[in-house]
Write a protein that holds these residues in place. Structure first.
Motif, PDB file in Angstrom:
ATOM      1  N   GLN A  33       0.819  -1.194   0.000  1.00 19.33           N
ATOM      2  CA  GLN A  33       0.000   0.000   0.000  1.00 19.33           C
ATOM      3  C   GLN A  33       0.867   1.263   0.000  1.00 19.33           C
ATOM      4  O   GLN A  33       2.087   1.203   0.060  1.00 19.33           O
ATOM      5  CB  GLN A  33      -0.921  -0.015   1.217  1.00 19.33           C
ATOM      6  CG  GLN A  33      -1.868  -1.208   1.259  1.00 19.33           C
ATOM      7  CD  GLN A  33      -2.850  -1.193   0.091  1.00 19.33           C
ATOM      8  OE1 GLN A  33      -3.693  -0.304  -0.028  1.00 19.33           O
ATOM      9  NE2 GLN A  33      -2.752  -2.186  -0.782  1.00 19.33           N
ATOM     10  N   THR A  34       0.206   2.409  -0.080  1.00 18.86           N
ATOM     11  CA  THR A  34       0.944   3.680  -0.105  1.00 18.86           C
ATOM     12  C   THR A  34       1.367   4.131   1.293  1.00 18.86           C
ATOM     13  O   THR A  34       2.137   5.071   1.432  1.00 18.86           O
ATOM     14  CB  THR A  34       0.093   4.777  -0.755  1.00 18.86           C
ATOM     15  OG1 THR A  34      -1.165   4.865  -0.065  1.00 18.86           O
ATOM     16  CG2 THR A  34      -0.163   4.458  -2.230  1.00 18.86           C
ATOM     17  N   SER A  35       0.855   3.470   2.329  1.00 15.53           N
ATOM     18  CA  SER A  35       1.256   3.778   3.701  1.00 15.53           C
ATOM     19  C   SER A  35       0.931   2.584   4.578  1.00 15.53           C
ATOM     20  O   SER A  35       0.115   1.732   4.210  1.00 15.53           O
ATOM     21  CB  SER A  35       0.518   5.021   4.228  1.00 15.53           C
ATOM     22  OG  SER A  35      -0.859   4.731   4.406  1.00 15.53           O
ATOM     23  N   SER A 102      -6.429   8.296  -2.663  1.00 14.20           N
ATOM     24  CA  SER A 102      -6.737   9.274  -3.709  1.00 14.20           C
ATOM     25  C   SER A 102      -6.506   8.715  -5.105  1.00 14.20           C
ATOM     26  O   SER A 102      -7.203   9.074  -6.050  1.00 14.20           O
ATOM     27  CB  SER A 102      -5.891  10.534  -3.507  1.00 14.20           C
ATOM     28  OG  SER A 102      -4.506  10.207  -3.479  1.00 14.20           O
ATOM     29  N   THR A 103      -5.559   7.786  -5.238  1.00 10.85           N
ATOM     30  CA  THR A 103      -5.264   7.207  -6.555  1.00 10.85           C
ATOM     31  C   THR A 103      -6.376   6.282  -7.042  1.00 10.85           C
ATOM     32  O   THR A 103      -6.437   5.962  -8.221  1.00 10.85           O
ATOM     33  CB  THR A 103      -3.942   6.410  -6.494  1.00 10.85           C
ATOM     34  OG1 THR A 103      -4.022   5.457  -5.424  1.00 10.85           O
ATOM     35  CG2 THR A 103      -2.769   7.336  -6.246  1.00 10.85           C
ATOM     36  N   ASP A 202      10.664   5.503  -5.471  1.00 12.43           N
ATOM     37  CA  ASP A 202       9.253   5.076  -5.362  1.00 12.43           C
ATOM     38  C   ASP A 202       8.435   6.208  -4.751  1.00 12.43           C
ATOM     39  O   ASP A 202       7.959   6.117  -3.625  1.00 12.43           O
ATOM     40  CB  ASP A 202       9.167   3.816  -4.496  1.00 12.43           C
ATOM     41  CG  ASP A 202       7.794   3.157  -4.545  1.00 12.43           C
ATOM     42  OD1 ASP A 202       6.936   3.601  -5.332  1.00 12.43           O
ATOM     43  OD2 ASP A 202       7.575   2.195  -3.793  1.00 12.43           O
ATOM     44  N   ARG A 203       8.256   7.262  -5.526  1.00  7.90           N
ATOM     45  CA  ARG A 203       7.605   8.464  -5.009  1.00  7.90           C
ATOM     46  C   ARG A 203       6.165   8.208  -4.572  1.00  7.90           C
ATOM     47  O   ARG A 203       5.660   8.829  -3.644  1.00  7.90           O
ATOM     48  CB  ARG A 203       7.645   9.564  -6.068  1.00  7.90           C
ATOM     49  CG  ARG A 203       7.231  10.924  -5.567  1.00  7.90           C
ATOM     50  CD  ARG A 203       7.517  12.011  -6.575  1.00  7.90           C
ATOM     51  NE  ARG A 203       8.932  12.079  -6.904  1.00  7.90           N
ATOM     52  CZ  ARG A 203       9.459  13.026  -7.694  1.00  7.90           C
ATOM     53  NH1 ARG A 203       8.681  13.956  -8.206  1.00  7.90           N
ATOM     54  NH2 ARG A 203      10.751  13.033  -7.945  1.00  7.90           N
ATOM     55  N   GLN A 204       5.500   7.274  -5.225  1.00  7.95           N
ATOM     56  CA  GLN A 204       4.104   6.991  -4.899  1.00  7.95           C
ATOM     57  C   GLN A 204       3.955   6.461  -3.474  1.00  7.95           C
ATOM     58  O   GLN A 204       2.938   6.688  -2.823  1.00  7.95           O
ATOM     59  CB  GLN A 204       3.522   5.978  -5.888  1.00  7.95           C
ATOM     60  CG  GLN A 204       2.050   5.685  -5.666  1.00  7.95           C
ATOM     61  CD  GLN A 204       1.512   4.655  -6.647  1.00  7.95           C
ATOM     62  OE1 GLN A 204       2.216   4.219  -7.551  1.00  7.95           O
ATOM     63  NE2 GLN A 204       0.274   4.247  -6.458  1.00  7.95           N
ATOM     64  N   ARG A 205       4.992   5.739  -2.994  1.00  8.75           N
ATOM     65  CA  ARG A 205       4.927   5.151  -1.661  1.00  8.75           C
ATOM     66  C   ARG A 205       5.836   5.866  -0.676  1.00  8.75           C
ATOM     67  O   ARG A 205       6.291   5.267   0.291  1.00  8.75           O
ATOM     68  CB  ARG A 205       5.308   3.661  -1.718  1.00  8.75           C
ATOM     69  CG  ARG A 205       4.326   2.795  -2.505  1.00  8.75           C
ATOM     70  CD  ARG A 205       4.637   1.325  -2.275  1.00  8.75           C
ATOM     71  NE  ARG A 205       3.745   0.455  -3.017  1.00  8.75           N
ATOM     72  CZ  ARG A 205       4.001  -0.043  -4.226  1.00  8.75           C
ATOM     73  NH1 ARG A 205       5.141   0.271  -4.846  1.00  8.75           N
ATOM     74  NH2 ARG A 205       3.129  -0.834  -4.815  1.00  8.75           N
TER      75      ARG A 205
END
Length: 265
Positions: A33-35, A102-103, A202-205
């Motif tokens: 996941q992103t977080s 949000s994605t 990995d800017r998204q995460r």
């Protein structure tokens, strides 16, 4: 230190199936996941509060939180920093992050997103975010401003000098130049290097990586502090003597092997 990896690997390899849960949106396992906070919900892409690993997430935060509160620091500052850090961590568990991410908002049309903003908080700031930031600031202060509490109260000798070098750092000679190598007191500062790398790769995460780096570096610091306690036995001397921290170095002396002789001078 294992907490982030329980979520990452547990989700990826479907550990939740061991207690009979299925996640239709991710049949082959939950992707990273992103977080870490997203694991409270992750399992159903567009439905909040149905995370397959939610119990591990919340249970781990409660365990860590109560450990921080119950542990008595070696100074009032350390003690209260840890108490407030534990309370902030409970806030992270009590107030979940927004969902869906949000994605995924566009692909979740028709579902009711979870987003709670009391007290007129702006859209970019939630109670969950506030408590998480407070927690990381407090553990940074613990590692940076209270690491020497115990070392400074050791009797002068080899062990004190050893742990001063470990935390404060030491000058080493490289060729003809003396180079100062900072010690473990700045372990959270070192974390900025992998944080920058993760932002590039990995800017998204980036939030996920910042959380992992913060927790692991604090864990490394706490392990080191545990090794120091085993080596110096200062905590044992305090318990058996009944003296305050400021008095222990004057009233008692230690053997060279780190065992307190507990013989009044």
């Amino acid at each position: 230190m294992l907490f982030p990896f329980l979520l990452l690997l547990g989700g990826e390899h479907g550990i939740y199936r061991a207690w009979g849960l299925q996640v239709p949106d991710f049949p082959s396992g939950i992707p990273w996941q992103t977080s870490l906070s997203a694991y409270y919900h992750a399992g159903f892409k567009c439905i909040a509060h149905m995370g397959a690993l939610r119990d591990i997430f919340v249970g781990s935060l409660w365990t860590i939180s109560f450990s921080l509160v119950m542990y008595t620091g070696f100074s009032k500052l350390e003690n209260w920093l840890l108490n407030f850090a534990g309370a902030a961590l409970l806030g992270v568990a009590f107030f979940p992050t927004d969902w869906p991410a949000s994605t995924a908002t566009e692909s979740c049309q028709g579902s009711q997103p979870y987003s709670w903003r009391p007290f007129g908080l702006p859209q970019w700031l939630s109670l969950h975010t506030i408590f998480a930031i407070v927690f990381y600031v407090l553990i940074f202060l613990v590692t940076n401003h209270t690491s020497m509490n115990t070392v400074n109260n050791l009797p002068n000798g080899p062990k004190k000098r050893k742990w001063q070098r470990v935390y404060e750092g030491n000058s080493i000679r490289i060729g003809t130049v003396n180079v100062f190598m900072p010690g473990a007191k700045w372990v959270m500062i070192y974390a900025l290097v992998p944080a920058v790398v993760s932002f590039i790769v990995d800017r998204q995460r980036i939030v996920l990586w910042l959380e992992i780096i913060g927790i692991v570096t604090f864990g490394i610091y706490w392990l080191l502090k545990s090794f120091e306690m085993i080596d110096t036995r200062l905590d044992i001397a305090l318990i058996e003597s009944g003296l305050g921290l400021s008095s222990i170095a004057k009233e008692y002396k230690w053997g060279e092997e780190g065992r307190s002789s507990l013989v009044k001078t």
